[in-house]
Design an enzyme around this catalytic site. Structure first.
Site, short mmCIF file in Angstrom:
data_model
loop_
_atom_site.label_atom_id
_atom_site.label_comp_id
_atom_site.label_asym_id
_atom_site.label_seq_id
_atom_site.Cartn_x
_atom_site.Cartn_y
_atom_site.Cartn_z
N ASP A 14 13.10 13.92 -15.40
CA ASP A 14 14.14 14.30 -16.35
C ASP A 14 14.69 13.00 -16.93
O ASP A 14 15.45 12.29 -16.27
CB ASP A 14 15.22 15.10 -15.62
CG ASP A 14 16.42 15.42 -16.51
OD1 ASP A 14 16.36 15.16 -17.73
OD2 ASP A 14 17.43 15.94 -15.98
N LYS A 76 18.58 7.78 -25.57
CA LYS A 76 17.93 9.05 -25.93
C LYS A 76 18.42 9.58 -27.28
O LYS A 76 17.70 10.29 -27.97
CB LYS A 76 18.21 10.07 -24.82
CG LYS A 76 17.43 11.38 -24.94
CD LYS A 76 17.61 12.16 -23.65
CE LYS A 76 17.05 13.55 -23.72
NZ LYS A 76 17.20 14.24 -22.44
N GLU A 154 13.61 20.94 -21.57
CA GLU A 154 14.50 20.94 -20.41
C GLU A 154 14.91 22.35 -19.95
O GLU A 154 14.81 22.66 -18.76
CB GLU A 154 15.74 20.08 -20.70
CG GLU A 154 15.40 18.61 -20.72
CD GLU A 154 16.31 17.74 -21.55
OE1 GLU A 154 16.03 16.54 -21.67
OE2 GLU A 154 17.30 18.26 -22.11
N ASP A 177 22.49 24.38 -21.59
CA ASP A 177 22.16 23.02 -21.14
C ASP A 177 23.00 22.00 -21.90
O ASP A 177 22.71 21.67 -23.04
CB ASP A 177 20.66 22.78 -21.38
CG ASP A 177 20.19 21.42 -20.86
OD1 ASP A 177 21.04 20.62 -20.44
OD2 ASP A 177 18.98 21.15 -20.90
#
Length: 437
Positions: A14, A76, A154, A177
């Protein structure tokens, strides 16, 4: 690392905006998180360039105050941006190279902990990442020297982790999420080891950092009121405040009050923030996430009565206001059996095993039918050995039967030009189309 003669080890990673984690099948055949060299199960996605050394993790995060110009975080958020670079010590670093540095550290720590090399990995990304962002994630893994056998969304990874631990259940699940920098809402149909994505939506630049920034700006305004100095304009004071507001946010998830001590240019400010104040400050962000719940529900053509399970993913789902909003809107208690920080990496490790089992089964079929080439026969032997080494025998059959069907999160099309010369986007595959299409 992935030479034919070496033992193969698969894992799921992850790669998060603020924290990253890695999972594998342990010696008991259970998928578990591999702790880092600090013996922590998640690693801050922060890099420090110090002299000739590159440091990733907790030390880098702690050094952000004293050495802000040499610290990189929230990489990211820039994945897939072709023009974004960070220049440190005269050298340019792209998001892919910086992400590769984080991946290398995570994998290296994991290899030290388990005492063997990791050969094949699946890396996760937000469901709302587009093709450029997914390719950048894949490239980061390759730059880190990893054999990236797949990229998985994810929320889908979280759903697989849930499904593999609830094989007797047939549910429609909503995965909310909310991580450090990205946000997705996905509705899935989970029938044991069958996972079908029904609809997904989200924002690639919405997450815990935005909550932190709201609080940071609030503290900075109070500092300006008192001292006529803006701590955001001083690199060290700003980084110090970044760490302090994040700690305050975490405190307010457990306690009704948090204290913040801000310093800049020899001046200081002590202030208290209540949970109510924090919730009021960040209400627009929470409402932004709330709008996506109904959007995704409509895309899936469902009602709240059809949703059986709400799975919270990402550290931000620990905030009481987030929990209250989700329970109010969905009229469901949140699923407690899923670790919000770890389920994505665990699902990615399952997916890595599923891909390996599929590869071995597909090649074995060709060999049995007598249509395999010499190269495919070698590949089949290697794939079978990899499965034998990496995946517990008792679950190989179960993984071979896993079915995952995704949807594309963005409409795909081509630019056309009409008779007047005007450009028009001709959509060929609409968003939410089941894949492959």
């Amino acid at each position: 690392m992935s030479d034919a003669g070496k033992k193969r080890k698969i894992s799921g990673i992850d790669l998060g905006t603020t924290y990253s984690a890695i999972a594998h099948f342990d010696e008991y055949g259970k998928v578990d998180i591999i702790p880092n060299s600090d013996n922590e199960r998640i690693t801050p996605s922060v890099i420090l360039f110090e002299d000739d050394e590159v440091i990733v993790g907790k030390i880098a995060k702690n050094q952000a105050v004293s050495n802000p110009e040499n610290v990189v975080q929230f990489v990211k958020r820039h994945m897939g941006e072709p023009d974004w670079v960070r220049v440190i010590n005269g050298r340019e670093y792209t998001p892919e190279i910086l992400s590769a540095i984080i991946l290398k550290r995570i994998v290296s720590d994991a290899e030290d902990q388990i005492g063997e090399g990791i050969s094949d990995v699946v890396i996760t990304c937000p469901a709302y990442f587009n093709d450029n962002e997914r390719k950048a994630t894949m490239d980061a893994g390759k730059i880190a020297g990893l054999s990236v056998i797949g990229i998985i969304n994810e929320p889908t990874a979280a759903a697989i982790a849930y499904g593999m631990n609830n094989l007797d259940r047939d549910v429609k699940a909503l995965v909310y999420d909310l991580g450090g920098g990205t946000f997705d809402v996905t509705i899935l149909h989970i029938d044991g080891n069958n996972v079908k994505v029904l609809a997904t939506d989200g924002e690639r630049r919405l997450g815990g950092k935005d909550w932190d920034d709201m609080l940071l700006n609030h503290v900075a305004e109070k500092f300006i009121e008192e001292h006529k100095i803006d701590p955001r304009e001083d690199a060290e004071a700003y980084q110090d405040l970044v760490i302090k507001v994040e700690e305050a946010k975490k405190t307010l998830s457990k306690k009704p009050l948090a204290k913040i001590f801000a310093q800049c240019a020899g001046k200081s400010l002590k202030m208290q923030v209540t949970r109510e104040e924090f919730e009021e400050l960040t209400r627009p962000l929470l409402e932004q996430t709330e709008t996506y719940l109904d959007v995704v529900l409509k895309k899936a053509d469902l009602t709240w009565d059809s949703i059986d399970v709400v799975i919270p993913v990402g550290g931000m789902t620990r905030i009481p206001a987030v929990v209250q909003m989700l329970e109010r809107v969905t009229k469901k208690k949140l699923e407690k059996g899923v670790n919000a920080d770890e389920c994505v990496a665990i699902g990615a490790a399952y997916w890595a095993a599923i891909l390996k089992v599929r590869e071995a089964n597909s090649l074995a079929e060709k060999v049995q039918q007598g249509v395999a080439t010499a190269a495919e026969k070698v590949q089949q032997a290697e794939a079978a050995a990899a499965v034998e080494e990496a995946v517990p025998e008792e679950i190989v059959g179960m993984l071979g039967g896993v079915v995952v069907q995704n949807v594309n999160s963005h409409s795909l099309g081509i630019v056309t030009i009409d008779k007047t010369g005007a450009k028009k986007n001709l959509i060929m595959i609409e968003e939410q189309t089941p894949l492959p299409a």
